[in-house]
Motif scaffolding. Structure first.
Motif, PDB file in Angstrom:
ATOM      1  N   ALA A 196       0.837  -1.190   0.000  1.00 46.89           N
ATOM      2  CA  ALA A 196       0.000   0.000   0.000  1.00 46.89           C
ATOM      3  C   ALA A 196       0.883   1.256   0.000  1.00 46.89           C
ATOM      4  O   ALA A 196       0.646   2.194  -0.756  1.00 46.89           O
ATOM      5  N   PHE A 197       1.915   1.245   0.821  1.00 51.89           N
ATOM      6  CA  PHE A 197       2.836   2.386   0.888  1.00 51.89           C
ATOM      7  C   PHE A 197       3.484   2.628  -0.472  1.00 51.89           C
ATOM      8  O   PHE A 197       3.589   3.742  -0.949  1.00 51.89           O
ATOM      9  N   LEU A 198       3.901   1.521  -1.057  1.00 51.62           N
ATOM     10  CA  LEU A 198       4.574   1.590  -2.348  1.00 51.62           C
ATOM     11  C   LEU A 198       3.699   2.263  -3.387  1.00 51.62           C
ATOM     12  O   LEU A 198       4.135   3.157  -4.124  1.00 51.62           O
ATOM     13  N   VAL A 199       2.439   1.839  -3.430  1.00 55.84           N
ATOM     14  CA  VAL A 199       1.530   2.379  -4.435  1.00 55.84           C
ATOM     15  C   VAL A 199       1.249   3.855  -4.171  1.00 55.84           C
ATOM     16  O   VAL A 199       1.226   4.671  -5.088  1.00 55.84           O
ATOM     17  N   VAL A 200       1.072   4.205  -2.899  1.00 55.54           N
ATOM     18  CA  VAL A 200       0.811   5.610  -2.572  1.00 55.54           C
ATOM     19  C   VAL A 200       2.031   6.467  -2.934  1.00 55.54           C
ATOM     20  O   VAL A 200       1.900   7.550  -3.508  1.00 55.54           O
ATOM     21  N   LEU A 201       3.218   5.964  -2.639  1.00 52.27           N
ATOM     22  CA  LEU A 201       4.437   6.701  -2.988  1.00 52.27           C
ATOM     23  C   LEU A 201       4.577   6.860  -4.502  1.00 52.27           C
ATOM     24  O   LEU A 201       4.888   7.939  -4.999  1.00 52.27           O
ATOM     25  N   ALA A 202       4.305   5.772  -5.230  1.00 57.20           N
ATOM     26  CA  ALA A 202       4.399   5.829  -6.683  1.00 57.20           C
ATOM     27  C   ALA A 202       3.389   6.830  -7.235  1.00 57.20           C
ATOM     28  O   ALA A 202       3.663   7.556  -8.188  1.00 57.20           O
ATOM     29  N   ASN A 203       2.232   6.870  -6.579  1.00 59.59           N
ATOM     30  CA  ASN A 203       1.211   7.819  -6.976  1.00 59.59           C
ATOM     31  C   ASN A 203       1.693   9.251  -6.810  1.00 59.59           C
ATOM     32  O   ASN A 203       1.410  10.124  -7.625  1.00 59.59           O
ATOM     33  N   PHE A 204       2.425   9.452  -5.746  1.00 66.85           N
ATOM     34  CA  PHE A 204       2.983  10.778  -5.492  1.00 66.85           C
ATOM     35  C   PHE A 204       3.967  11.147  -6.600  1.00 66.85           C
ATOM     36  O   PHE A 204       3.966  12.264  -7.121  1.00 66.85           O
ATOM     37  N   ALA A 205       4.776  10.160  -6.969  1.00 63.39           N
ATOM     38  CA  ALA A 205       5.733  10.390  -8.058  1.00 63.39           C
ATOM     39  C   ALA A 205       4.993  10.780  -9.334  1.00 63.39           C
ATOM     40  O   ALA A 205       5.415  11.687 -10.064  1.00 63.39           O
ATOM     41  N   VAL A 206       3.872  10.103  -9.590  1.00 60.85           N
ATOM     42  CA  VAL A 206       3.083  10.423 -10.774  1.00 60.85           C
ATOM     43  C   VAL A 206       2.546  11.854 -10.677  1.00 60.85           C
ATOM     44  O   VAL A 206       2.530  12.594 -11.661  1.00 60.85           O
ATOM     45  N   ASP A 207       2.146  12.250  -9.464  1.00 61.54           N
ATOM     46  CA  ASP A 207       1.673  13.620  -9.264  1.00 61.54           C
ATOM     47  C   ASP A 207       2.748  14.640  -9.600  1.00 61.54           C
ATOM     48  O   ASP A 207       2.467  15.702 -10.160  1.00 61.54           O
ATOM     49  N   VAL A 208       3.983  14.324  -9.250  1.00 63.85           N
ATOM     50  CA  VAL A 208       5.093  15.228  -9.543  1.00 63.85           C
ATOM     51  C   VAL A 208       5.233  15.401 -11.056  1.00 63.85           C
ATOM     52  O   VAL A 208       5.346  16.516 -11.573  1.00 63.85           O
ATOM     53  N   VAL A 209       5.188  14.275 -11.768  1.00 65.33           N
ATOM     54  CA  VAL A 209       5.266  14.323 -13.225  1.00 65.33           C
ATOM     55  C   VAL A 209       4.109  15.149 -13.776  1.00 65.33           C
ATOM     56  O   VAL A 209       4.270  15.986 -14.673  1.00 65.33           O
ATOM     57  N   TYR A 210       2.943  14.918 -13.214  1.00 63.36           N
ATOM     58  CA  TYR A 210       1.740  15.606 -13.637  1.00 63.36           C
ATOM     59  C   TYR A 210       1.891  17.115 -13.456  1.00 63.36           C
ATOM     60  O   TYR A 210       1.550  17.901 -14.342  1.00 63.36           O
ATOM     61  N   GLY A 211       2.430  17.509 -12.321  1.00 66.26           N
ATOM     62  CA  GLY A 211       2.648  18.924 -12.042  1.00 66.26           C
ATOM     63  C   GLY A 211       3.604  19.543 -13.058  1.00 66.26           C
ATOM     64  O   GLY A 211       3.446  20.684 -13.475  1.00 66.26           O
ATOM     65  N   ALA A 212       4.590  18.737 -13.507  1.00 67.90           N
ATOM     66  CA  ALA A 212       5.547  19.252 -14.475  1.00 67.90           C
ATOM     67  C   ALA A 212       4.909  19.383 -15.857  1.00 67.90           C
ATOM     68  O   ALA A 212       5.229  20.284 -16.617  1.00 67.90           O
ATOM     69  N   LEU A 213       3.989  18.457 -16.157  1.00 61.64           N
ATOM     70  CA  LEU A 213       3.358  18.468 -17.480  1.00 61.64           C
ATOM     71  C   LEU A 213       2.332  19.580 -17.611  1.00 61.64           C
ATOM     72  O   LEU A 213       2.166  20.176 -18.655  1.00 61.64           O
ATOM     73  N   ASP A 214       1.599  19.808 -16.544  1.00 56.09           N
ATOM     74  CA  ASP A 214       0.469  20.713 -16.606  1.00 56.09           C
ATOM     75  C   ASP A 214       0.596  21.820 -15.570  1.00 56.09           C
ATOM     76  O   ASP A 214       0.262  21.617 -14.410  1.00 56.09           O
ATOM     77  N   PRO A 215       1.091  22.977 -15.987  1.00 55.56           N
ATOM     78  CA  PRO A 215       1.326  24.064 -15.034  1.00 55.56           C
ATOM     79  C   PRO A 215       0.036  24.569 -14.395  1.00 55.56           C
ATOM     80  O   PRO A 215       0.081  25.288 -13.408  1.00 55.56           O
ATOM     81  N   ARG A 216      -1.130  24.194 -14.963  1.00 54.90           N
ATOM     82  CA  ARG A 216      -2.386  24.706 -14.418  1.00 54.90           C
ATOM     83  C   ARG A 216      -2.787  24.038 -13.111  1.00 54.90           C
ATOM     84  O   ARG A 216      -3.635  24.533 -12.397  1.00 54.90           O
ATOM     85  N   VAL A 217      -2.213  22.863 -12.796  1.00 54.67           N
ATOM     86  CA  VAL A 217      -2.702  22.096 -11.644  1.00 54.67           C
ATOM     87  C   VAL A 217      -2.763  22.922 -10.383  1.00 54.67           C
ATOM     88  O   VAL A 217      -3.681  22.794  -9.585  1.00 54.67           O
ATOM     89  N   SER A 218      -1.763  23.791 -10.222  1.00 51.93           N
ATOM     90  CA  SER A 218      -1.704  24.557  -8.974  1.00 51.93           C
ATOM     91  C   SER A 218      -2.945  25.425  -8.811  1.00 51.93           C
ATOM     92  O   SER A 218      -3.389  25.692  -7.711  1.00 51.93           O
TER      93      SER A 218
END
Lengths: 333, 303
Positions: A307-329
């Motif tokens: 569960a921890f692993l998946v949540v952490l990986a999800n966070f990593a995906v969020d980071v990528v997402y933030g880099a791709l889409d400047p509007r997220v903020s």
């Protein structure tokens, strides 16, 4: 600045999720009637011996106390029992398997390369394959390529990974004798053998999921290509390759990354099933073995770790997402 | 405005109709499994060691296909494969449908209340849906098998667990629909005329969710059938000797090379029923809700 705030928000929410998940998991596992101490108590099990075993493992405390001990163990490590019989489990300690006499972290650590190798390779394959197939289908809308990619997607979700895996073994392994059908070779031992043993598992796990991503990419790409900024890009005289491959693709990838984030849990599940099909000793076989022998600390540790692993990986995906889409903020920060 | 499609258009969707026919066929087989195997003169539990050779492999063509064993026999035990596959349909459909009912009940209840009442409750639910959606539920399901008392009937445990993890997709969609419905004129008018939240929810909103519920039920069933099969494949699903396609496929792993036919029948059945339900669900969605953007197929419950 905004991006930092977005990431900080995600980090806080990730920590909250970790706490809730681990708390709930712990509660579920301890509210259900089962007694791990009974298992190791031996026969005949005197009430005295049982109490002793229970105290040694820390199961005599209230569940919330055990939970706090567990969390503390992750950061500081912990010891079970006292005196010469005490066992130590160093940080990060996800519990101690009293049946195997080993810290859970160590057991997981030995198995994780297998599961990771399968999962990461398959995910890379299905993203690359899915996105390129989807872009191709969108650019060639209405052609045979497009239609077959979409038919493939419907058939894809209906074929279980293990069935596909077994057919692959039968066809490419036994009949054509092209690739090995079981076993795992560590990356450090021989990278070529490692990849060679994983080709079939990767393909099996990735093939049909890639079709689902192709369908998603295609839909997004068709929508994006209608937008004004694409017309502008074309009007500027950019090549079609540059328009599709750079201007459009960037926006297409945003929803793809979102979906990928929510697919990570399934990716782990898929890897566990794939492991079993190809007789590899990964996280899944560790968990199944623990379930079979009733090794509760190992079961609990594996579940929480996953569960921890998946949540952490999800966070990593969020980071990528933030880099791709400047509007997220602005929308979800 | 909304164009209602005629049932004839559904019939024109040949794939959906084919899916419907196959689903109906499987339901019929599942309902009459005992009668069918009685005609064959077999049952799914009796061992037929005489149908095997010394290594436990079925004797004869195609895994022992013959007049007495229509689909051949299971390796090692010689149990009749036709009986196992037909009774397996019973298991798959019972577990799949029962779990779907549970998932739909939770999903609709959670989704409709979250969308309707909003506020902190909605935010909490939405977050829970997000988390559960990406949760490695297969790991959790496997683990639960270790801690639930052995006295609890395993099959129903599987149903409960699958149902309990199947609802987020439904809740997410129902919540979105409720949010949209809440601001429609007839709902606003009803509230203005003094209707309480209970009345609005049950009388005004729920009936309009009917289509969504039907479509998502159809889409959820194959996913959850797949989860049961996956759990049984891993050996933590429906317990032996209850016939299950997933477990047969799992046992088939060791026989891929020597008796591939043992895989073909349970595997083919599982693939056929999942594909049929997916085609039917896609067709129903196009028919009942033409405005719906085609989402990725069956996002909810793929093992």
């Amino acid at each position: 600045m905004r991006r930092t705030r977005f990431l900080a928000g995600r980090l806080v929410s990730m920590l909250a999720v970790l706490v809730v998940i681990s708390l709930l998991t712990y509660a579920v596992f301890f509210l259900l009637p089962s007694d791990p101490a009974q298992m190791s108590c031996g026969k005949p099990c005197t009430p005295d011996g049982l109490a002793q075993a229970s105290a040694f493992m820390g199961f005599d405390k209230p569940w919330w106390q055990q939970y706090l001990d567990f969390v503390a163990g992750i950061f500081r490590g912990r010891s079970f029992g006292r005196g010469p019989a005490a066992v130590h489990c160093s940080a990060p300690c996800f519990g101690y398997s009293f049946q195997l006499n080993q810290p859970v972290t160590q057991l997981i650590w030995a198995r994780i390369p297998v599961t990771f190798s399968i999962a990461i390779g398959a995910a890379a394959l299905w993203l690359v394959l899915g996105v390129s197939l989807g872009v191709l289908a969108a650019v060639r809308k209405g052609t045979a390529i497009d239609r077959s990619a979409m038919a493939f997607a419907v058939a894809g979700v209906s074929a279980p990974v293990y069935l596909l895996g077994l057919l692959g073994i039968l066809l490419f392994g036994f009949t054509l004798d092209l690739v090995p059908v079981s076993g795992y070779v560590p990356l450090t031992e021989s990278p070529v053998d490692w990849a060679w043993h994983l080709v079939l598992p990767w393909c099996v796990l990735a093939l049909f999921t890639s079709a689902v991503y192709a369908r998603l990419t295609r839909g997004q790409m068709l929508e994006v290509l209608e937008e004004d900024y694409i017309r502008t890009a074309r009007a500027k005289g950019l090549t079609e390759r540059k328009v599709v491959g750079w201007h459009a693709l960037r926006n297409v990838l945003i929803p793809v990354v979102t979906v990928f984030g929510s697919d990570l849990g399934q990716l782990l599940g898929g890897a566990i099933i794939t492991e079993r099909v190809f007789s590899m000793q990964g996280l899944g076989s560790l968990l199944l073995q623990a379930v079979g022998t009733g090794d509760l600390p190992l079961v609990l540790g594996t579940v929480l770790f996953s569960a921890f692993l998946v949540v952490l990986a999800n966070f990593a995906v969020d980071v990528v997402y933030g880099a791709l889409d400047p509007r997220v903020s602005e929308t979800s920060g | 405005m909304r164009t209602r499609r005629h049932p004839r258009q559904f019939l024109a969707d040949r794939w959906a109709v084919a899916g419907g026919v196959v689903v109906a066929g499987f339901l019929l087989v599942a309902a009459t499994a005992s009668a069918l195997t009685a005609v064959e003169g077999q049952d799914p539990y009796t061992y037929h060691l005489d149908a095997l050779d010394d290594t436990g492999r079925p004797v004869g063509f195609g895994g022992g296909i013959s007049g007495t064993h229509w689909f051949g026999v299971e390796p090692l035990t010689g149990r009749d494969l036709f009986a196992i596959v037909t009774h397996g349909a019973q298991t798959s459909l019972t577990v799949g449908l029962a779990a779907t009912v549970i998932a739909m009940l939770i999903g609709v209840l959670v989704g409709v209340t979250a969308g309707f009442f909003g506020g902190w409750y909605d935010r909490l639910v939405s977050r829970a849906i997000d988390v559960l959606y990406g949760f490695p539920y297969l790991v959790f399901m496997i683990a639960l098998g270790a801690v639930v008392s052995a006295k609890f009937p395993r099959t129903w445990l599987v149903v409960l667990v699958i149902g309990a993890f199947g609802w987020p997709t439904v809740a997410r969609v129902v919540r979105g629909q409720t949010l949209a419905l809440k601001h429609r004129t007839f709902v606003v008018a009803s509230t203005a005329m003094g209707a309480g939240p209970g009345h609005v929810l049950v009388r005004q909103i729920l009936p309009h969710l009917g289509v969504t519920i039907i479509v998502y039920t159809t889409i959820l069933i194959p996913g959850l059938i797949g989860v049961e099969a996956a759990l049984s494949f891993l050996g933590v699903g429906v317990p032996a000797p209850t016939p299950s396609w997933g477990r047969s496929i799992g046992e088939g792993v060791g026989w891929v090379q020597t008796d591939p036919m043992f895989l073909v029948f349970p595997g083919g059945a599982l693939f056929a029923i999942t594909l049929a339900f997916n085609l039917l669900g896609d067709g129903l969605r196009d028919l009942l809700d033409p405005r719906s953007v085609r989402r990725r197929p069956e996002a909810g419950a793929r093992p």
